[in-house]
Scaffold this active site. Structure first.
Site, short mmCIF file in Angstrom:
data_model
loop_
_atom_site.label_atom_id
_atom_site.label_comp_id
_atom_site.label_asym_id
_atom_site.label_seq_id
_atom_site.Cartn_x
_atom_site.Cartn_y
_atom_site.Cartn_z
N ARG A 56 -9.02 1.70 8.86
CA ARG A 56 -8.54 0.38 9.26
C ARG A 56 -9.56 -0.33 10.13
O ARG A 56 -9.34 -1.47 10.53
CB ARG A 56 -7.25 0.54 10.05
CG ARG A 56 -6.03 -0.07 9.36
CD ARG A 56 -4.88 0.17 10.29
NE ARG A 56 -3.70 -0.55 9.99
CZ ARG A 56 -2.67 -0.08 9.30
NH1 ARG A 56 -2.73 1.09 8.76
NH2 ARG A 56 -1.58 -0.81 9.17
N ARG A 97 11.89 -6.53 4.18
CA ARG A 97 11.64 -5.13 3.88
C ARG A 97 12.61 -4.21 4.63
O ARG A 97 12.88 -4.41 5.80
CB ARG A 97 10.20 -4.80 4.29
CG ARG A 97 9.73 -3.44 3.91
CD ARG A 97 8.24 -3.41 3.85
NE ARG A 97 7.65 -3.18 5.17
CZ ARG A 97 6.38 -2.82 5.33
NH1 ARG A 97 5.60 -2.67 4.28
NH2 ARG A 97 5.90 -2.65 6.53
N LYS A 127 0.84 -1.21 0.00
CA LYS A 127 0.00 0.00 0.00
C LYS A 127 0.87 1.26 0.00
O LYS A 127 0.59 2.21 -0.70
CB LYS A 127 -0.90 0.04 1.24
CG LYS A 127 -1.89 -1.10 1.34
CD LYS A 127 -2.84 -0.93 2.53
CE LYS A 127 -2.15 -0.92 3.89
NZ LYS A 127 -1.51 -2.19 4.27
N ARG A 134 11.89 -1.65 10.00
CA ARG A 134 10.93 -1.13 10.97
C ARG A 134 10.78 -2.12 12.12
O ARG A 134 10.76 -3.33 11.90
CB ARG A 134 9.56 -0.94 10.28
CG ARG A 134 9.50 0.30 9.44
CD ARG A 134 8.32 0.34 8.51
NE ARG A 134 7.06 -0.07 9.11
CZ ARG A 134 5.89 0.01 8.48
NH1 ARG A 134 5.83 0.48 7.25
NH2 ARG A 134 4.78 -0.40 9.06
N ARG A 170 0.23 -8.18 13.88
CA ARG A 170 -0.40 -7.26 12.92
C ARG A 170 -1.38 -8.00 12.02
O ARG A 170 -2.42 -7.47 11.64
CB ARG A 170 0.68 -6.55 12.08
CG ARG A 170 1.44 -5.52 12.89
CD ARG A 170 2.68 -5.05 12.17
NE ARG A 170 2.40 -4.26 10.98
CZ ARG A 170 3.28 -4.07 10.00
NH1 ARG A 170 4.47 -4.61 10.05
NH2 ARG A 170 2.95 -3.34 8.97
P1 AMP Z 1 1.27 1.09 8.42
O1 AMP Z 1 2.48 1.85 8.04
O2 AMP Z 1 0.04 1.53 7.66
O3 AMP Z 1 1.47 -0.41 8.37
O4 AMP Z 1 0.95 1.45 9.94
C1 AMP Z 1 1.88 1.17 10.98
C2 AMP Z 1 1.17 1.18 12.32
O5 AMP Z 1 0.58 2.47 12.58
C3 AMP Z 1 0.00 0.21 12.46
O6 AMP Z 1 0.41 -1.10 12.79
C4 AMP Z 1 -0.80 0.87 13.58
O7 AMP Z 1 -0.19 0.66 14.84
C5 AMP Z 1 -0.66 2.34 13.25
N1 AMP Z 1 -1.73 2.80 12.34
C6 AMP Z 1 -1.58 3.23 11.05
N2 AMP Z 1 -2.76 3.57 10.51
C7 AMP Z 1 -3.69 3.36 11.48
C8 AMP Z 1 -5.11 3.50 11.54
N3 AMP Z 1 -5.82 3.93 10.47
N4 AMP Z 1 -5.74 3.17 12.70
C9 AMP Z 1 -5.06 2.74 13.77
N5 AMP Z 1 -3.72 2.57 13.78
C10 AMP Z 1 -3.03 2.88 12.65
#
Ligand code: AMP
Length: 220
Positions: free
Chosen positions: A88, A127, A13, A161, A172
């Site tokens: 989400r 990654r 994404k 990360r 996750r």
């Molecule tokens: P991502 O980079 O989109 O994988 O997001 C990394 C982390 O940020 C996720 O595992 C959540 O802890 C937090 N996060 C990102 N977007 C959201 C969201 N829309 N709602 C809640 N937590 C989020």
């Protein structure tokens, strides 16, 4: 266009969202990126977000909704936007609906990028990213030219990360299945959903994404 990118952790994404936003001149709204930036700056939100992210858990809906509301109402988003990582949860999707209808606009498409969990776990563990420009690499499929450093910032070592560590990755996926996957049906019911396979090279996925949005080579 106003586009949401949905999909499990590691499906691409972020990479595809960045390319789509840059290619089309739309704003990229990445909640994960905003939270990581807040964590780097050690703001109160950032410190709390860091704890949740490191545990593979989601940040509270009202906090995230507040962040996105500001971006969506901002001038950069007027020409269009790509939402990466939001919504989400179903309450976040409901809130997005309300925010957009307050502005008299609506989503044009919700793209569901799909792949199997097995493949994604493999991808996530390979990654890496540049801490300066956020460029994403994959040690298997899209490695840097020189070992361990960014092609655009040769002085900068690529990092993994914390939330890409195996135990956090598993958490996750559980959170994704329970809280985010129901959004696929949510948007399928409103006929906004377009399925795009997330496997293949980055270029192949990007072409499929553009086609799904009616913006591919064959589109007028
Ligand atoms: P991502 O980079 O989109 O994988 O997001 C990394 C982390 O940020 C996720 O595992 C959540 O802890 C937090 N996060 C990102 N977007 C959201 C969201 N829309 N709602 C809640 N937590 C989020």
């Amino acid at each position: 266009m106003r586009v949401v990118l949905l999909g499990p952790p590691g499906v691409g994404k972020g990479t595809q969202g960045r390319r789509l936003a840059e290619g089309q001149g739309w704003a990229l709204i990445s909640t994960g990126e905003m939270l990581r930036e807040a964590a780097r700056k050690q703001t109160p939100l950032g410190l709390e977000a860091q704890r949740q992210m490191d545990a593979g858990l989601l940040i509270a809906d009202d906090v995230i909704i507040g962040l996105v509301r500001e971006c969506i109402a901002g001038p950069e988003a007027r020409k269009g936007f790509v939402l990466d990582g939001f919504p989400r949860t179903v309450p976040q999707a409901d809130a997005l609906d309300r925010m957009l209808s307050e502005q008299g606009v609506q989503l044009d498409a919700v793209v569901s990028l799909g792949a199997t969990e097995e493949e994604l776990v493999r991808r996530l563990s390979a990654r890496r990213e540049c801490p300066v420009c956020k460029r994403a690499y994959n040690l298997d499929s899209a490695p840097p030219k020189r070992d361990g450093t960014c092609d655009d910032h040769p002085e900068t070592k690529l990092i993994q990360r914390v939330d890409d560590r195996p135990e956090t990755v598993r958490k996750r996926f559980v959170v994704y299945r329970e809280q985010t996957a129901p959004l696929i049906d949510y948007y399928r019911r409103s006929s906004q959903l377009r399925d795009v396979p997330g496997l293949g090279t980055r270029d192949e996925v990007y072409r499929a994404l553009l086609d799904a949005l009616g913006r591919g080579a064959g589109a007028r």
